[in-house]
Design a protein around this motif. Structure first.
Motif, PDB file in Angstrom:
ATOM      1  N   ALA A   9       0.835  -1.205   0.000  1.00  0.00           N
ATOM      2  CA  ALA A   9       0.000   0.000   0.000  1.00  0.00           C
ATOM      3  C   ALA A   9       0.866   1.250   0.000  1.00  0.00           C
ATOM      4  N   ILE A  10       1.972   1.215   0.750  1.00  0.00           N
ATOM      5  CA  ILE A  10       2.882   2.370   0.779  1.00  0.00           C
ATOM      6  C   ILE A  10       3.518   2.580  -0.581  1.00  0.00           C
TER       7      ILE A  10
ATOM      8  N   ALA B 123      -0.374   3.952   4.741  1.00  0.00           N
ATOM      9  CA  ALA B 123       0.244   4.559   3.561  1.00  0.00           C
ATOM     10  C   ALA B 123      -0.037   6.053   3.489  1.00  0.00           C
ATOM     11  N   ASP B 124      -1.256   6.457   3.824  1.00  0.00           N
ATOM     12  CA  ASP B 124      -1.600   7.884   3.808  1.00  0.00           C
ATOM     13  C   ASP B 124      -0.729   8.668   4.792  1.00  0.00           C
TER      14      ASP B 124
ATOM     15  N   VAL C 236       2.828   9.143   3.366  1.00  0.00           N
ATOM     16  CA  VAL C 236       2.885  10.225   2.384  1.00  0.00           C
ATOM     17  C   VAL C 236       2.880  11.584   3.089  1.00  0.00           C
TER      18      VAL C 236
ATOM     19  N   SER D 156       2.402   1.779  -3.485  1.00  0.00           N
ATOM     20  CA  SER D 156       1.407   2.295  -4.421  1.00  0.00           C
ATOM     21  C   SER D 156       1.146   3.777  -4.200  1.00  0.00           C
ATOM     22  N   ARG D 157       1.068   4.189  -2.937  1.00  0.00           N
ATOM     23  CA  ARG D 157       0.830   5.606  -2.647  1.00  0.00           C
ATOM     24  C   ARG D 157       2.038   6.460  -3.006  1.00  0.00           C
TER      25      ARG D 157
ATOM     26  N   ALA E 266       1.818   6.882  -6.726  1.00  0.00           N
ATOM     27  CA  ALA E 266       0.740   7.808  -7.068  1.00  0.00           C
ATOM     28  C   ALA E 266       1.106   9.246  -6.736  1.00  0.00           C
ATOM     29  N   ASP E 267       2.039   9.408  -5.795  1.00  0.00           N
ATOM     30  CA  ASP E 267       2.488  10.733  -5.394  1.00  0.00           C
ATOM     31  C   ASP E 267       3.631  11.244  -6.283  1.00  0.00           C
TER      32      ASP E 267
ATOM     33  N   GLU F 260      -3.927   1.012   3.703  1.00  0.00           N
ATOM     34  CA  GLU F 260      -3.997   2.340   3.091  1.00  0.00           C
ATOM     35  C   GLU F 260      -3.975   3.451   4.142  1.00  0.00           C
TER      36      GLU F 260
END
Length: 251
Positions: A20-21, A214-215, A218, A23-24, A27-28, A211
């Motif tokens: 999840a990390i 992960a948020d 970020v 992927s984030r 995406a960032d 997630e």
């Protein structure tokens, strides 16, 4: 292999939270290096990440393996973000605590991440920027029957705070996350009664998701004026009675 964008290394990147990390991070806008022990899972995760990603086999407790993964990041232009997510949980009460198992937990959960941070900090210092996020655990506050794991995670929290002081003048932030109960393969095997009591102690009324962690990663990697902090990601459990039933709203 050099990339123009920032490079993020996620250890344990093929696990539930690590994936999840990764992927984030992608995406960032980061190029992600997914590092883990399971070669098949590394390849699958790197292919699934929504952005540029490279899979690398990593044993975080092995010095040669650590140097190799940093070399991969250097080939991509140099590491900007290190997320120390790799970990292992095998614990016991004190009377049954095996010394070899105790050492293994320290090697993977504490000493390996610190050694990897030391290598990553070389390039970060040279470029004058960087972010390190260490995945600690709510267990650093103490968990019954988890002396070895709590020792490692508590040590990681202490190291995070000290490294923030040391690396801050070089433009590098160092923070830690302390997840509580998160639904992953690691927690799937809990006895039903333990799971029920644990969920009942979480004020928001649910288990965490990868997630959610992960948020928070970020956020910390972008918060350049936040360093040396430990952010609980636990749904409020760290401020609650660990086995108290969650209060129900009155009708």
């Amino acid at each position: 292999m050099t990339t123009d964008g920032p490079v993020a290394l996620v250890t344990g990147g093929a696990g539930g939270i690590g994936r999840a990390i990764a992927s984030r991070m992608a995406a960032d806008g980061r190029t992600v290096v997914v590092a883990d022990l399971d070669a098949d899972a590394v390849r699958e995760t790197a292919a699934a990440v929504p952005g540029p990603a490279h899979g690398v086999i990593l044993d975080v407790a092995d010095a040669d393996s650590r140097r190799a993964v940093i070399a991969t990041c250097d080939d991509l232009g140099g590491i900007d973000t290190l997320v120390n997510c790799a970990g292992v949980l095998r614990d016991a009460r004190l009377a049954k605590l095996d010394p070899a198992a105790f050492r293994r937990l320290q090697d993977v959960n504490l000493l390996g991440p610190l050694a990897l941070t030391r290598l990553a900090a070389v390039g970060m210092t040279r470029r004058g920027r960087g972010a390190v996020v260490n995945l600690a655990s709510r267990a650093w506050l103490g968990t019954f029957g988890s002396t070895a794991y709590s020792t490692a995670k508590g040590g990681l929290v202490g190291a995070t705070r000290s490294l923030a002081l040391e690396l801050g003048p070089h433009g590098i932030t160092v923070n830690a996350l302390a997840p509580g109960f998160v639904d992953t393969a690691m927690t799937d095997g809990l006895p039903p009664e333990i799971r029920r009591r644990t969920l009942g102690a979480i004020p928001v009324g649910r288990a965490g998701r990868p997630e959610d962690v992960a948020d928070a990663v970020v956020f910390l990697t972008g918060a350049t004026y936040v360093t040396g902090q430990v952010l609980p990601v636990c749904g409020g459990r760290s401020v609650a009675d660990p086995y108290a039933a969650r209060p129900r709203p009155r009708s």
